[in-house]
Scaffold this motif. Structure first.
Motif, PDB file in Angstrom:
ATOM      1  N   MET A   1       0.714 -12.594   2.837  1.00  0.00           N
ATOM      2  CA  MET A   1       0.364 -12.898   4.231  1.00  0.00           C
ATOM      3  C   MET A   1      -0.872 -12.113   4.628  1.00  0.00           C
ATOM      4  SD  MET A   1       2.511 -12.107   7.703  1.00  0.00           S
ATOM      5  CE  MET A   1       1.954 -10.448   7.914  1.00  0.00           C
ATOM      6  N   ASP A   2      -1.898 -12.838   5.036  1.00  0.00           N
ATOM      7  CA  ASP A   2      -3.091 -12.199   5.584  1.00  0.00           C
ATOM      8  C   ASP A   2      -2.856 -12.065   7.086  1.00  0.00           C
ATOM      9  OD1 ASP A   2      -5.552 -11.597   6.667  1.00  0.00           O
ATOM     10  OD2 ASP A   2      -6.658 -12.818   5.219  1.00  0.00           O
ATOM     11  N   VAL A   3      -2.868 -10.849   7.580  1.00  0.00           N
ATOM     12  CA  VAL A   3      -2.517 -10.643   8.996  1.00  0.00           C
ATOM     13  C   VAL A   3      -3.515 -11.297   9.946  1.00  0.00           C
ATOM     14  CG1 VAL A   3      -1.198  -8.522   8.614  1.00  0.00           C
ATOM     15  CG2 VAL A   3      -3.650  -8.366   9.091  1.00  0.00           C
TER      16      VAL A   3
ATOM     17  N   VAL B   1       0.949   1.534  12.597  1.00  0.00           N
ATOM     18  CA  VAL B   1       0.367   2.655  11.871  1.00  0.00           C
ATOM     19  C   VAL B   1      -1.119   2.624  12.199  1.00  0.00           C
ATOM     20  CG1 VAL B   1       0.005   3.734   9.634  1.00  0.00           C
ATOM     21  CG2 VAL B   1       2.139   2.507  10.098  1.00  0.00           C
ATOM     22  N   ALA B   2      -1.506   3.464  13.130  1.00  0.00           N
ATOM     23  CA  ALA B   2      -2.907   3.465  13.589  1.00  0.00           C
ATOM     24  C   ALA B   2      -3.664   4.552  12.829  1.00  0.00           C
ATOM     25  CB  ALA B   2      -2.955   3.658  15.091  1.00  0.00           C
ATOM     26  N   SER B   3      -4.235   5.500  13.531  1.00  0.00           N
ATOM     27  CA  SER B   3      -4.987   6.548  12.841  1.00  0.00           C
ATOM     28  C   SER B   3      -5.365   7.636  13.828  1.00  0.00           C
ATOM     29  CB  SER B   3      -6.261   5.951  12.239  1.00  0.00           C
ATOM     30  OG  SER B   3      -7.074   6.987  11.728  1.00  0.00           O
TER      31      SER B   3
ATOM     32  N   ALA C   1     -11.656  -0.081  16.291  1.00  0.00           N
ATOM     33  CA  ALA C   1     -10.554  -1.021  16.025  1.00  0.00           C
ATOM     34  C   ALA C   1      -9.212  -0.299  16.114  1.00  0.00           C
ATOM     35  CB  ALA C   1     -10.731  -1.657  14.654  1.00  0.00           C
ATOM     36  N   LYS C   2      -9.158   0.925  15.608  1.00  0.00           N
ATOM     37  CA  LYS C   2      -7.902   1.687  15.664  1.00  0.00           C
ATOM     38  C   LYS C   2      -7.553   2.043  17.119  1.00  0.00           C
ATOM     39  CE  LYS C   2      -6.270   2.009  11.471  1.00  0.00           C
ATOM     40  NZ  LYS C   2      -4.942   1.446  11.153  1.00  0.00           N
ATOM     41  N   ALA C   3      -8.579   2.299  17.912  1.00  0.00           N
ATOM     42  CA  ALA C   3      -8.329   2.598  19.331  1.00  0.00           C
ATOM     43  C   ALA C   3      -7.775   1.359  20.035  1.00  0.00           C
ATOM     44  CB  ALA C   3      -9.620   3.064  19.998  1.00  0.00           C
TER      45      ALA C   3
ATOM     46  N   ALA D   1       4.790  -7.546   3.257  1.00  0.00           N
ATOM     47  CA  ALA D   1       3.752  -8.569   3.399  1.00  0.00           C
ATOM     48  C   ALA D   1       2.411  -7.948   3.045  1.00  0.00           C
ATOM     49  CB  ALA D   1       3.728  -9.093   4.832  1.00  0.00           C
ATOM     50  N   ASP D   2       1.642  -8.644   2.252  1.00  0.00           N
ATOM     51  CA  ASP D   2       0.348  -8.088   1.855  1.00  0.00           C
ATOM     52  C   ASP D   2      -0.521  -9.220   1.307  1.00  0.00           C
ATOM     53  OD1 ASP D   2      -0.204  -4.768   1.213  1.00  0.00           O
ATOM     54  OD2 ASP D   2      -1.709  -6.232   0.534  1.00  0.00           O
ATOM     55  N   ILE D   3      -1.799  -8.905   1.075  1.00  0.00           N
ATOM     56  CA  ILE D   3      -2.685  -9.896   0.443  1.00  0.00           C
ATOM     57  C   ILE D   3      -2.957  -9.542  -1.016  1.00  0.00           C
ATOM     58  CG2 ILE D   3      -3.931 -10.823   2.442  1.00  0.00           C
ATOM     59  CD1 ILE D   3      -6.025  -8.614   2.003  1.00  0.00           C
TER      60      ILE D   3
ATOM     61  N   ALA E   1      -5.823  11.458   6.732  1.00  0.00           N
ATOM     62  CA  ALA E   1      -6.106  12.017   5.410  1.00  0.00           C
ATOM     63  C   ALA E   1      -4.911  11.984   4.464  1.00  0.00           C
ATOM     64  CB  ALA E   1      -6.617  13.447   5.562  1.00  0.00           C
ATOM     65  N   VAL E   2      -4.317  10.788   4.327  1.00  0.00           N
ATOM     66  CA  VAL E   2      -3.223  10.617   3.360  1.00  0.00           C
ATOM     67  C   VAL E   2      -3.867  10.117   2.068  1.00  0.00           C
ATOM     68  CG1 VAL E   2      -1.002   9.508   2.918  1.00  0.00           C
ATOM     69  CG2 VAL E   2      -1.707   9.989   5.272  1.00  0.00           C
ATOM     70  N   LEU E   3      -4.314  11.031   1.257  1.00  0.00           N
ATOM     71  CA  LEU E   3      -5.100  10.612   0.089  1.00  0.00           C
ATOM     72  C   LEU E   3      -4.221  10.091  -1.040  1.00  0.00           C
ATOM     73  CD1 LEU E   3      -7.155  12.335   1.747  1.00  0.00           C
ATOM     74  CD2 LEU E   3      -8.280  12.805  -0.431  1.00  0.00           C
TER      75      LEU E   3
ATOM     76  N   SER F   1       3.526  -2.636  11.664  1.00  0.00           N
ATOM     77  CA  SER F   1       2.210  -3.231  11.528  1.00  0.00           C
ATOM     78  C   SER F   1       1.308  -2.146  10.955  1.00  0.00           C
ATOM     79  CB  SER F   1       1.715  -3.708  12.900  1.00  0.00           C
ATOM     80  OG  SER F   1       0.566  -4.493  12.731  1.00  0.00           O
ATOM     81  N   ASN F   2       0.961  -2.332   9.679  1.00  0.00           N
ATOM     82  CA  ASN F   2       0.386  -1.221   8.919  1.00  0.00           C
ATOM     83  C   ASN F   2      -0.776  -1.652   8.039  1.00  0.00           C
ATOM     84  OD1 ASN F   2       0.671   1.327   7.072  1.00  0.00           O
ATOM     85  ND2 ASN F   2       1.134  -0.388   5.714  1.00  0.00           N
ATOM     86  N   ALA F   3      -0.950  -2.979   7.875  1.00  0.00           N
ATOM     87  CA  ALA F   3      -2.022  -3.455   6.986  1.00  0.00           C
ATOM     88  C   ALA F   3      -3.338  -2.852   7.432  1.00  0.00           C
ATOM     89  CB  ALA F   3      -2.108  -4.973   7.027  1.00  0.00           C
TER      90      ALA F   3
ATOM     91  N   GLY G   1      -1.539   8.166  -3.090  1.00  0.00           N
ATOM     92  CA  GLY G   1      -0.776   6.917  -2.974  1.00  0.00           C
ATOM     93  C   GLY G   1      -1.508   5.856  -2.172  1.00  0.00           C
ATOM     94  N   SER G   2      -2.553   6.223  -1.467  1.00  0.00           N
ATOM     95  CA  SER G   2      -3.247   5.260  -0.614  1.00  0.00           C
ATOM     96  C   SER G   2      -4.373   4.586  -1.385  1.00  0.00           C
ATOM     97  CB  SER G   2      -3.805   5.982   0.612  1.00  0.00           C
ATOM     98  OG  SER G   2      -4.691   5.126   1.285  1.00  0.00           O
ATOM     99  N   LYS G   3      -4.385   3.245  -1.271  1.00  0.00           N
ATOM    100  CA  LYS G   3      -5.460   2.518  -1.958  1.00  0.00           C
ATOM    101  C   LYS G   3      -6.777   2.658  -1.206  1.00  0.00           C
ATOM    102  CE  LYS G   3      -2.831  -1.151  -2.314  1.00  0.00           C
ATOM    103  NZ  LYS G   3      -2.861  -2.590  -2.175  1.00  0.00           N
ATOM    104  N   ILE G   4      -6.660   2.905   0.099  1.00  0.00           N
ATOM    105  CA  ILE G   4      -7.880   3.102   0.888  1.00  0.00           C
ATOM    106  C   ILE G   4      -8.733   4.209   0.276  1.00  0.00           C
ATOM    107  CG2 ILE G   4      -8.722   4.056   3.073  1.00  0.00           C
ATOM    108  CD1 ILE G   4      -6.538   2.574   4.515  1.00  0.00           C
ATOM    109  N   TRP G   5      -8.007   5.217  -0.225  1.00  0.00           N
ATOM    110  CA  TRP G   5      -8.700   6.396  -0.725  1.00  0.00           C
ATOM    111  C   TRP G   5      -9.081   6.276  -2.195  1.00  0.00           C
ATOM    112  CZ3 TRP G   5     -10.778  10.105   2.198  1.00  0.00           C
ATOM    113  CH2 TRP G   5     -10.333  10.202   3.517  1.00  0.00           C
ATOM    114  N   SER G   6      -9.152   5.032  -2.680  1.00  0.00           N
ATOM    115  CA  SER G   6      -9.578   4.880  -4.074  1.00  0.00           C
ATOM    116  C   SER G   6     -10.897   4.112  -4.172  1.00  0.00           C
ATOM    117  CB  SER G   6      -8.493   4.179  -4.890  1.00  0.00           C
ATOM    118  OG  SER G   6      -8.254   2.910  -4.327  1.00  0.00           O
TER     119      SER G   6
ATOM    120  N   GLY H   1       0.815  -1.212   0.000  1.00  0.00           N
ATOM    121  CA  GLY H   1       0.000   0.000   0.000  1.00  0.00           C
ATOM    122  C   GLY H   1       0.849   1.262   0.000  1.00  0.00           C
ATOM    123  N   GLY H   2       0.149   2.403   0.021  1.00  0.00           N
ATOM    124  CA  GLY H   2       0.845   3.683  -0.083  1.00  0.00           C
ATOM    125  C   GLY H   2       1.822   3.923   1.044  1.00  0.00           C
ATOM    126  N   ILE H   3       1.341   3.833   2.283  1.00  0.00           N
ATOM    127  CA  ILE H   3       2.209   4.130   3.426  1.00  0.00           C
ATOM    128  C   ILE H   3       3.255   3.022   3.600  1.00  0.00           C
ATOM    129  CG2 ILE H   3       2.205   4.312   5.948  1.00  0.00           C
ATOM    130  CD1 ILE H   3      -0.523   5.795   5.660  1.00  0.00           C
ATOM    131  N   GLY H   4       2.849   1.769   3.385  1.00  0.00           N
ATOM    132  CA  GLY H   4       3.777   0.643   3.535  1.00  0.00           C
ATOM    133  C   GLY H   4       4.953   0.761   2.571  1.00  0.00           C
TER     134      GLY H   4
END
Ligand code: NAD
Length: 699
Positions: free
Chosen positions: A495-497, A574-576, A592-594, A467-469, A621-623, A522-524, A625-630, A447-450
């Motif tokens: 690897m699925d965490v 890498v939380a949030s 979950a992040k907490a 490591a990623d899925i 708000a790391v838009l 740990s960033n997945a 490069g992040s796949k989350i934001w797509s 991912g972007g941050i990873g």
């Protein structure tokens, strides 16, 4: 057989290509061809030269210039700028300055004075060996088949038996000025000889034509290979097998347990990186009756032992009754005994002006049935050390089959290892980078941050496993990073965490690839958005599984390996921002992040005694490069705030206290600080990288 198939060396010279080349280009061409086959010369071993007529830039006159591989580098990958160029008349004039063997090292200082055309490439210690052979082209190679002859107790007789008068023989002499004069004298006394075998060292061949020199080098090596093949066809190598190797998975499982333990014991001022080899050549050796005796004799060729130390450590393990725990229990004493042995060797052999004792730990660890483990200051060195020991195995196989294998005399070995010129080379090496020797696992690495974090760590000299899925994204990220930083330092694993078995398998791979772990990022992650009344149990559990349970599983596995190594470690979650600040329509994600953040605090408490630091980076708000934001998250967030992607970026920027956008590289910088020594006194901390958000101020 000395070498399994393919038996014949391939002559790759292409006249059509070479036709258009200058003499120096032909030298480069020949060098690269020779170095492309490790049976011809080992990595970094040997050198090549040509004496070329050049126009002197000062006088305009034509002069003879020696082009010779410069200090360092490898003939297989050398480029034009890897050659030193020296005036032949000046090199010849040096003979008048030579004060004899006791003073030969001082001749190295004169070489820069012979430089032609201000070439900055430093001339190597082997330069006189090429300069004083009165032929235009000279190849000096380290082929296993020839070193097997050179390391036999009757190497002179064997050389004569195999080559007749065609190839001569010279007794062991440390490379340097005196050996150059020996070669000159040999050529004068034997004008028809085409080359020479140097005892315990390698091969010299020469010719006045570039192609003929290449052909000759290949032919001489092939002759030796054929001779060994015939002589040893029916002889079991190393006295025959006394151990059976377990299946590959079992070998790897054993290596994965041993490597972190060894790593912990041999990592001192810098952490060491490991390499595992269970190739057929290695297994044949570690399973053989004579393995321990031969290993104790030490390696022969200087190239070999400079990389491998004079002898390996044979690990006490019986593959017929495998008891890894017992082996682990015995390791500290074995490692300590090796160190004492090495220190005693230093004390026995040192001179008044010898450099101080270097790292006394073994480089090579031989495990019966399992394979060979090597440790060095970086992955490339660990891998190359293993390659060199395979060269040494090949040499021992040949020499011990036809004669008696002989290591280099101890004092000679010491004098090379602690040679002042060698020490000067080490002193000239650049200081290690800040994460040199560190091994990092990054989940969500595709991912972007990873990926940005991986890049940051690689720039600092770390080895990284992503490591990623997401298989395609993972492959693309790993390829891009390997292209930029080299194949040695990048690994990838699906690897699925949330999958306990997959996590265990990934850590096994990591231990085998690099020897253990120092850094876990740990960033997945995923992101989801829904009002609480629309949040399904599935959605809730998915957030918990990946962002909470997944973080627990990868950290627990990291702790287990780190405790075995016992050299500390650094974990970054890498939380949030959302782990601290409530956010509309994202209860599952925020909760979950907490949980993730609180898990980090608990682990910081538990790990501190073992030097394992655990810290958190909170992005927001790391838009880019992040796949989350797509995907859906983008649409849902845009919907929540009644805008589109650009609008969201603008909105987040404006919402931040600093009025700035946050990029993956910004998160990577914090993730770097938290694993570097600069933060060595911080644990249980949170760094917000969110351009400032008062809701998420930690205190
Ligand atoms: P990304 O989608 O680009 O990267 C996340 C990666 O995690 C993806 O490659 C994905 O395939 C992988 N992944 C998902 N589930 C996995 C699993 N079960 N096992 C292994 N890998 C899995 O997003 P990113 O922005 O780089 O996010 C990285 C981390 O940063 C996440 O934990 C995210 O929650 C956190 N974060 C991001 C932002 C942001 O604005 N981008 C903000 C706050 C927190």
């Amino acid at each position: 057989m000395l070498e399994p198939a393919p038996a014949r060396l391939e002559n790759k010279w292409d006249d059509a290509r070479a036709e258009r080349m200058s003499e120096s280009e032909k030298l480069l061409y020949r060098s690269n061809l020779l170095g492309s086959d490790k049976r011809i010369t080992n990595y970094g071993g040997g050198n090549t030269s040509a004496k070329v007529r050049e126009r002197d830039p000062l006088t305009g006159e034509t002069v003879e210039v020696l082009w010779v591989k410069g200090s360092g580098g490898d003939v297989g990958s050398i480029r034009m700028d890897g050659f030193a160029t020296l005036y032949m008349d000046k090199l010849n004039a040096l003979k008048g300055l030579y004060r004899g063997p006791a003073h030969e090292d001082e001749m190295v200082g004169y070489l820069p004075h012979c430089t032609f055309a201000l070439n900055p490439r430093a001339a190597s210690i082997d330069t006189p060996l090429h300069a004083y052979v009165p032929k235009k082209h000279v190849d000096h190679m380290h082929p296993d088949a020839i070193i097997a002859i050179a390391a036999a107790s009757d190497s002179r007789a064997l050389t004569a038996q195999i080559f007749g008068d065609r190839i001569g023989w010279l007794p062991w002499k440390r490379p340097g000025y005196e050996l150059g004069l020996w070669l000159e004298e040999f050529c004068a006394d034997n004008p028809d000889a085409q080359g020479v075998v140097l005892e315990s060292h390698g091969l010299f061949t020469w010719h006045d034509d570039a192609r003929a020199c290449y052909d000759l080098t290949l032919d001489v090596i092939q002759t030796a290979m054929d001779w060994f093949a015939e002589k040893t066809a029916d002889t079991p190598a190393f006295g025959g097998a006394v151990h059976q190797s377990p299946a590959p998975d079992d070998r790897r499982a054993t290596a994965a347990r041993l490597m972190p333990a060894i790593r912990g014991m041999v990592s001192g001022s810098q952490n060491m990186v490991g390499h595992f080899d269970d190739s057929d050549a290695v297994l044949e050796f570690v399973n053989a009756r004579d393995m321990a005796d031969l290993a104790a004799l030490g390696t022969s060729c200087p190239d070999h032992f400079l990389r491998t130390k004079i002898r390996p450590l044979v690990v006490d393990f019986d593959p017929a009754n495998p008891d890894v725990d017992a082996t682990l229990d015995g390791l500290p004493a074995a490692v300590a005994a090796y160190r004492e042995d090495y220190a005693a060797y230093y004390e026995r052999c040192k001179h008044d002006n010898s450099p101080p004792l270097r790292d006394p730990n073994a480089v090579v660890y031989l495990v019966p049935g399992v394979g060979m483990i090597t440790f060095a200051k970086d992955k490339a060195t660990a891998r190359i050390s293993a390659e060199f020991y395979v060269n040494a195995i090949n040499v021992m196989r040949g020499a011990s089959a036809v004669s008696q294998y002989r290591g280099l005399p101890e004092q000679e070995a010491f004098d090379i290892e602690y040679w002042l010129l060698e020490e000067a080379k080490l002193q000239r090496m650049p200081a290690p980078k800040s994460l040199a020797g560190r091994v990092a696992l990054i989940t969500g690495g595709a991912g972007g941050i990873g990926t940005a974090t991986a890049e940051r760590y690689l720039r600092e000299g770390a080895c990284v496993m992503l490591a990623d899925i997401d298989r395609p994204a993972l492959g693309a990220a790993a390829d891009r990073l390997a292209d930029a930083f080299g194949r040695d330092v990048v690994r990838q694993v699906i690897m699925d965490v949330t999958d306990e078995g997959a996590v265990a398998a990934a850590y096994r791979d990591l231990s085998i690839e690099y020897g253990g772990i120092d850094i876990l990022v740990s960033n997945a992650g995923i992101a989801s958005s829904a009002p609480i009344e629309d949040t399904t149990l599935d959605l809730w559990n998915r957030n918990m599984d990946i962002l909470s349970t997944g973080y627990f599983l990868v950290s627990r596995a990291a702790f287990r390996v780190m405790r075995v190594q016992d050299i500390g470690g650094a974990i970054v979650f890498v939380a949030s921002k959302n782990g601290l600040a409530a956010s509309p329509n994202a209860a599952a994600y925020c909760t979950a992040k907490a949980a993730e953040i609180h898990l980090a605090r608990c682990l910081a408490l538990e790990g501190a005694g073992a030097g394992i630091r655990v810290n958190v980076v909170n992005p927001d708000a790391v838009l880019r490069g992040s796949k989350i934001w797509s995907g859906d998250w983008l649409d849902q967030r845009a919907d929540t705030y009644k805008t589109d992607k650009e609008g969201l970026e603008e909105m987040y920027r404006e919402r931040s206290l600093l009025k700035r956008s946050v990029f993956p590289e910004d998160i990577a910088e914090a993730a770097y600080f938290l694993v570097s020594d600069a933060s060595s006194k911080s644990t249980g901390n949170i760094i917000n990288v969110d351009a400032g958000n008062v809701q998420s101020f930690p205190r």
